[in-house]
Design a protein around this motif. Sequence first.
Motif, short mmCIF file in Angstrom:
data_model
loop_
_atom_site.label_atom_id
_atom_site.label_comp_id
_atom_site.label_asym_id
_atom_site.label_seq_id
_atom_site.Cartn_x
_atom_site.Cartn_y
_atom_site.Cartn_z
N VAL A 1 95.67 18.79 83.47
CA VAL A 1 94.80 19.98 83.36
C VAL A 1 95.64 21.13 82.85
CG1 VAL A 1 93.38 21.62 84.63
CG2 VAL A 1 93.31 19.19 85.24
N SER B 1 92.79 26.68 81.68
CA SER B 1 91.58 25.99 81.25
C SER B 1 90.50 26.02 82.33
CB SER B 1 91.89 24.54 80.89
OG SER B 1 92.23 23.80 82.06
N THR C 1 88.15 23.14 83.56
CA THR C 1 88.00 21.69 83.43
C THR C 1 86.87 21.20 84.32
OG1 THR C 1 90.33 21.33 82.88
CG2 THR C 1 89.12 19.46 83.80
N THR D 1 93.25 29.03 86.46
CA THR D 1 92.93 27.68 86.01
C THR D 1 91.83 27.18 86.94
OG1 THR D 1 95.19 27.26 85.28
CG2 THR D 1 93.78 25.33 85.62
N ILE E 1 88.98 24.10 88.10
CA ILE E 1 88.50 22.73 88.07
C ILE E 1 87.15 22.71 88.76
CG2 ILE E 1 88.91 20.35 88.82
CD1 ILE E 1 91.89 20.94 88.79
N CYS F 1 83.04 25.17 79.88
CA CYS F 1 84.29 24.41 79.99
C CYS F 1 84.95 24.22 78.63
CB CYS F 1 84.01 23.04 80.61
SG CYS F 1 83.43 23.13 82.30
N ASP F 2 86.27 24.01 78.65
CA ASP F 2 86.98 23.63 77.43
C ASP F 2 87.64 22.27 77.59
OD1 ASP F 2 89.10 26.44 78.17
OD2 ASP F 2 89.10 24.46 79.13
N HIS F 3 87.44 21.63 78.75
CA HIS F 3 88.03 20.31 79.02
C HIS F 3 87.07 19.58 79.95
CE1 HIS F 3 91.59 17.87 80.94
NE2 HIS F 3 90.98 17.18 79.98
N ALA F 4 86.81 18.32 79.66
CA ALA F 4 85.87 17.54 80.47
C ALA F 4 86.45 16.17 80.78
CB ALA F 4 84.54 17.39 79.76
N VAL F 5 86.22 15.74 82.02
CA VAL F 5 86.66 14.42 82.49
C VAL F 5 85.47 13.75 83.14
CG1 VAL F 5 88.19 13.19 84.08
CG2 VAL F 5 89.02 15.21 82.87
N ASP G 1 88.15 11.64 78.74
CA ASP G 1 89.01 12.79 78.92
C ASP G 1 89.13 13.48 77.57
OD1 ASP G 1 91.02 14.65 79.36
OD2 ASP G 1 92.34 13.28 80.43
N THR H 1 87.32 17.10 75.05
CA THR H 1 86.57 18.34 74.98
C THR H 1 85.09 18.07 75.24
OG1 THR H 1 86.07 18.15 72.62
CG2 THR H 1 88.18 19.17 73.21
#
Length: 261
Positions: A31, A35, A37, A196, A198, A211-215, A225, A227
């Motif tokens: 992470v 970000s 996430t 940061t 989550i 979000c700018d990050h996805a899991v 894992d 964008t």
Amino acid sequence: MTQTAETAVHLDAVRLVRGNRTVLDDIRLTVPTGSVTAVLGPSGSGKSTLLAALTGELVPATGDVRLFGEKVPQSSRELLAMRKRLGVLLQGNGLLTDLTAGENVALPLRTHTDLPSDVIDALVEMKLHAVGLRAAKDLYPRELSGGMARRVALARALALDPPLMIYDEPLTGLDPIASGVIMSLIARLNKTLGLTSIIVTHHVHETLPVCDHAVVIANGRIVFDGTPEELERSDDPLVKQFLGGEPDGPIAFDSSARSAA
């Protein structure tokens, strides 16, 4: 992998076990600092188990969990010190019903610092103002709407100025307008406070825009894992079933079937 200031959370080959059952296996996740996430997945997929590993509640059977380059400790004293750097917004809010909104926000400051009362009062005003609830300082939780109570809980989670915020299903029980307010607030605070964040959730469409990050977690592992844009273009059957809300597919509806898979 060498840890840098650009990495807020790093999990390397982590296996998480509840009782005799492996819930998540071979979890590898980075992470980036700064970000927002989203950790997405169906109910029972292991999102809360992953959260427990991040907060030190659950020790991995194998692998390492590191926050800002430091391994999550196991001793009570070191774990308490680490948790001061974490802000956790619980899905049930966790507000004490016999305390006002202001007193709830002040609680971590009174418990973990030696600041004088006037300084604590000023900080409480600042935190409530940050979530748009300065006027609600003297209200009790029973006098707050669901969205207001969630924002008070957020102000309390921010009380100690943690660099990392973890949101556990922040939209549970909220109407669409309150959900929009919470997600907008998460994005704004992350940017203005240099956090940061989550977000552990199954609310895909409300969460991805901030979000700018996805899991995505499914069937005991990370199946995506990247964008949000890459997520929406994914052809992975697991991802497509989850995003489309399809009852039939590689993600079993019955948890016993999922465990046996």
